[in-house]
Design an enzyme around this catalytic site. Structure first.
Site, mmCIF file in Angstrom:
data_model
loop_
_atom_site.group_PDB
_atom_site.id
_atom_site.type_symbol
_atom_site.label_atom_id
_atom_site.label_comp_id
_atom_site.label_asym_id
_atom_site.label_seq_id
_atom_site.Cartn_x
_atom_site.Cartn_y
_atom_site.Cartn_z
ATOM 1 N N TYR A 111 0.826 -1.202 0.000
ATOM 2 C CA TYR A 111 0.000 0.000 0.000
ATOM 3 C C TYR A 111 0.865 1.259 0.000
ATOM 4 O O TYR A 111 0.642 2.157 -0.810
ATOM 5 C CB TYR A 111 -0.959 0.013 1.186
ATOM 6 C CG TYR A 111 -2.302 -0.627 0.906
ATOM 7 C CD1 TYR A 111 -2.401 -1.757 0.101
ATOM 8 C CD2 TYR A 111 -3.462 -0.110 1.432
ATOM 9 C CE1 TYR A 111 -3.627 -2.343 -0.146
ATOM 10 C CE2 TYR A 111 -4.698 -0.699 1.194
ATOM 11 C CZ TYR A 111 -4.769 -1.819 0.400
ATOM 12 O OH TYR A 111 -5.982 -2.381 0.146
ATOM 13 N N GLU A 118 1.206 6.460 -6.790
ATOM 14 C CA GLU A 118 0.033 7.205 -7.260
ATOM 15 C C GLU A 118 0.182 8.695 -6.984
ATOM 16 O O GLU A 118 -0.059 9.522 -7.869
ATOM 17 C CB GLU A 118 -1.240 6.671 -6.599
ATOM 18 C CG GLU A 118 -1.659 5.315 -7.103
ATOM 19 C CD GLU A 118 -2.914 4.804 -6.412
ATOM 20 O OE1 GLU A 118 -3.717 5.624 -5.926
ATOM 21 O OE2 GLU A 118 -3.077 3.577 -6.373
#
Length: 180
Positions: A111, A118
């Site tokens: 993550y 991102e």
């Protein structure tokens, strides 16, 4: 009738999870192979079609950015584990403890790497987004409403919340497996 629907649901979910698992595995394989053989500049081109099938979403137009490689590999590993876990669980009623552990532990590393990728890609795209007014709505207009995608891109919505949610899920799933 309910028994037939339950069997059909289980067959559908088993097939769905394994098909998506193989799609993500193909994305992962092509990403790592291309990264090794040709460099990060070519990863997106190598994974574009299988990625669109597995993800059904477009990636930012920063195809040759190193963060695309990091993002695609993080997604791929996460989804390979996720869909093999649920595929195994649907097909056999449970998953082995090592797969349960992977399902609820690998996010601790994946993550942050995925979210960092991102956010980095969004940050890299901001000058282009601001210059192009892409997906923005300026006033005056007939709706008397404005939206600026540039400022929406500044916020990585849900990242801390999702990480916290997964920590809770991990604790619940792994403590449950110890009791069994």
């Amino acid at each position: 009738m309910a028994g037939v629907l339950s069997v059909l649901r289980r067959i559908y979910l088993t097939l769905y999870n394994w098909i998506v698992f193989f799609g993500w595995f193909q994305v992962f394989y092509l990403a790592v192979k291309t990264l090794k053989e040709s460099g990060h500049e070519h990863v997106y081109d190598a994974v574009e079609k299988p990625l669109l099938l597995a993800q059904t979403a477009a990636i930012l137009e920063l195809r040759s950015h190193i963060l695309v490689s990091s993002l695609v590999i993080s997604w791929s590993i996460t989804e390979i584990i996720r869909y093999s876990f649920f595929g195994t669980k649907e097909a056999f009623g449970s998953a082995p403890s090592w797969l349960l552990w992977l399902r609820y532990s690998t996010f601790l590393l994946l993550y942050p790497s995925g979210i960092t990728s991102e956010v980095g890609l969004i940050y890299s795209a901001l000058p282009y987004i601001k210059g192009s007014d892409m997906y923005s709505l300026r006033m005056p207009n007939k709706w008397n409403f404005s939206f600026d995608y540039y400022y929406a891109g500044l916020v990585a919505l849900g990242s801390p919340h999702m990480y916290g949610y997964m920590l809770g899920q991990r604790k619940k799933a792994l403590s449950k497996s110890k009791k069994e």
